[in-house]
Design a protein around this motif. Structure first.
Motif, short mmCIF file in Angstrom:
data_model
loop_
_atom_site.label_atom_id
_atom_site.label_comp_id
_atom_site.label_asym_id
_atom_site.label_seq_id
_atom_site.Cartn_x
_atom_site.Cartn_y
_atom_site.Cartn_z
N ILE A 88 -34.19 14.67 -9.09
CA ILE A 88 -33.61 14.43 -7.77
C ILE A 88 -32.22 15.02 -7.73
O ILE A 88 -31.38 14.74 -8.59
N GLN A 89 -31.99 15.82 -6.71
CA GLN A 89 -30.68 16.43 -6.53
C GLN A 89 -29.93 15.72 -5.42
O GLN A 89 -30.51 15.39 -4.38
N ARG A 136 -39.95 26.37 -11.10
CA ARG A 136 -38.80 26.55 -11.97
C ARG A 136 -37.60 25.82 -11.39
O ARG A 136 -36.86 25.13 -12.08
N GLN A 137 -37.41 26.01 -10.09
CA GLN A 137 -36.38 25.30 -9.34
C GLN A 137 -37.03 24.69 -8.12
O GLN A 137 -38.17 24.99 -7.79
N LEU A 138 -36.28 23.85 -7.44
CA LEU A 138 -36.79 23.31 -6.19
C LEU A 138 -36.86 24.43 -5.16
O LEU A 138 -35.91 25.18 -4.98
N ASP A 173 -40.11 10.83 -3.45
CA ASP A 173 -40.72 11.90 -4.23
C ASP A 173 -42.11 11.47 -4.69
O ASP A 173 -42.49 10.30 -4.59
N LYS A 212 -41.29 21.60 -6.84
CA LYS A 212 -40.60 22.06 -8.03
C LYS A 212 -41.51 22.96 -8.86
O LYS A 212 -42.60 22.56 -9.26
N PRO A 247 -28.56 17.47 2.67
CA PRO A 247 -29.85 16.78 2.57
C PRO A 247 -29.73 15.50 1.75
O PRO A 247 -29.00 15.44 0.76
N ILE A 262 -40.61 16.62 -3.33
CA ILE A 262 -39.58 15.73 -2.80
C ILE A 262 -39.49 15.92 -1.29
O ILE A 262 -39.63 17.05 -0.80
N TYR A 287 -36.71 15.45 1.74
CA TYR A 287 -35.30 15.23 2.04
C TYR A 287 -35.12 15.10 3.55
O TYR A 287 -35.86 15.70 4.34
N PHE A 317 -37.16 18.09 5.22
CA PHE A 317 -37.60 19.18 4.36
C PHE A 317 -38.51 18.64 3.27
O PHE A 317 -38.20 17.61 2.66
N PHE A 352 -37.52 24.92 -1.13
CA PHE A 352 -37.54 24.13 0.10
C PHE A 352 -38.28 24.85 1.21
O PHE A 352 -38.21 26.08 1.33
N GLY A 353 -38.95 24.07 2.04
CA GLY A 353 -39.52 24.60 3.26
C GLY A 353 -38.44 24.75 4.31
O GLY A 353 -37.28 24.40 4.09
N SER A 354 -38.83 25.27 5.48
CA SER A 354 -37.85 25.55 6.53
C SER A 354 -37.48 24.32 7.33
O SER A 354 -36.54 24.35 8.09
N GLN A 385 -32.65 27.18 9.13
CA GLN A 385 -33.51 27.59 8.03
C GLN A 385 -33.50 26.56 6.90
O GLN A 385 -32.73 25.60 6.91
N GLY A 386 -34.37 26.80 5.94
CA GLY A 386 -34.39 25.95 4.76
C GLY A 386 -33.29 26.33 3.80
O GLY A 386 -32.40 27.12 4.12
N LEU A 387 -33.36 25.77 2.62
CA LEU A 387 -32.34 26.00 1.61
C LEU A 387 -32.77 27.12 0.68
O LEU A 387 -33.87 27.10 0.12
N PHE A 429 -32.02 12.53 -0.26
CA PHE A 429 -33.32 12.20 -0.85
C PHE A 429 -33.98 11.05 -0.11
O PHE A 429 -33.33 10.04 0.20
N PHE A 484 -26.85 15.98 -2.81
CA PHE A 484 -26.15 17.06 -2.14
C PHE A 484 -24.80 16.65 -1.57
O PHE A 484 -24.61 15.50 -1.14
N TYR A 537 -44.34 18.48 -8.82
CA TYR A 537 -43.39 17.49 -8.34
C TYR A 537 -42.94 17.90 -6.96
O TYR A 537 -42.64 19.09 -6.72
N TYR A 547 -26.83 26.26 -3.10
CA TYR A 547 -27.82 26.73 -2.16
C TYR A 547 -27.10 27.33 -0.95
O TYR A 547 -25.95 27.00 -0.65
#
Lengths: 109, 113
Positions: free
Chosen positions: B101-102, A95-97, A49, A93, A44, A34, A36, A89, A99-101, B41-43, A46, B104, A32, B35
């Motif tokens: 979907i989170q 275990r958790q999401l 996805d 997913k 962030p 996403i 953002y 970003f 994120f890239g930088s 930077q990212g999260l 959404f 924020f 999965y 987070y």
């Protein structure tokens, strides 16, 4: 280690042009993804996805493409507008999401 | 409320002091996430609460960091004996049960002098 990364830290496009933001991932087990958008001073938001059983998904002016063979994800924004200027970003997913930088998109007038 | 609310929006503290950051998730959302986002930077995932289950604390960087979620709603992230490297934006997100979907909040910008 496994990570989500972005090819380019910054991207500048002319207003009205299409934008393409790329993302590479290394965990083939991720199912999965996403995208953002984060505007300055905000959290962030959404955008769109996609699940790993899909190759493409379209939203309003945005399209996400998933290439599982090369573990690549892209976000296409059609007819880019000044309001699209933000950091984008991708997240995968496991275990958790994770994120890239991020990629800073700047829309030029 | 309509969205995730975080307070304060900005916090300036001195090195060695303790700070508490608050998050009010979207009503009815059972999952809550914290987070950390350093400049440019990212999260970085810190902690995850889901209903009454034991929280996933795997992202907490040290034992100076802790979080609670009371009554399955409001959460507080506490940083003890703050260090300059703790300076960052701390973001909270929530999602409905079973949702991926989170959503924020705007974050708390922490500056440790």
């Amino acid at each position: 280690g496994e990570s989500v990364g972005l090819h380019l830290p910054t991207l500048s496009v002319q207003e009205g042009d299409n934008s393409i933001i790329n993302c590479a991932y290394s965990n083939s087990a991720s199912d999965y993804f996403i995208w953002y958008k984060q505007e300055s001073g905000k959290g962030p938001q959404f955008i769109i996805d996609i699940r790993s059983n899909m190759d493409k998904r379209q939203g309003q002016r945005v399209t996400v493409l998933l290439n599982k063979t090369v573990k690549h994800l892209s976000l296409q924004i059609a007819a880019t507008q000044p309001g699209d200027s933000a950091v984008y970003f991708c997240a995968e997913k496991r275990r958790q999401l994770t994120f890239g930088s991020g990629t800073q998109l700047t829309v030029l007038p | 409320g309509a969205g995730v609310s975080q307070s304060p929006s900005n916090k300036v503290t001195e090195k060695g002091k303790d700070v508490e950051l608050r998050c009010d998730p979207i009503s009815g959302h059972t999952a809550l996430y914290w987070y950390r986002q350093s400049l440019g930077q990212g999260l970085e995932f810190l902690i995850y609460f889901q209903g009454n289950s034991a929280p996933d604390k795997s992202g907490l960087p040290s034992d100076r960091f802790s979080a609670e979620r009371t009554g399955g709603s409001v959460s507080t992230l506490t940083i003890q004996r703050t260090q300059q490297e703790d300076s960052a934006v701390y973001l909270c997100a929530s999602s409905p049960k079973g949702g991926d979907i989170q959503y924020f909040g705007a974050g708390t910008r922490l500056s440790v002098l």
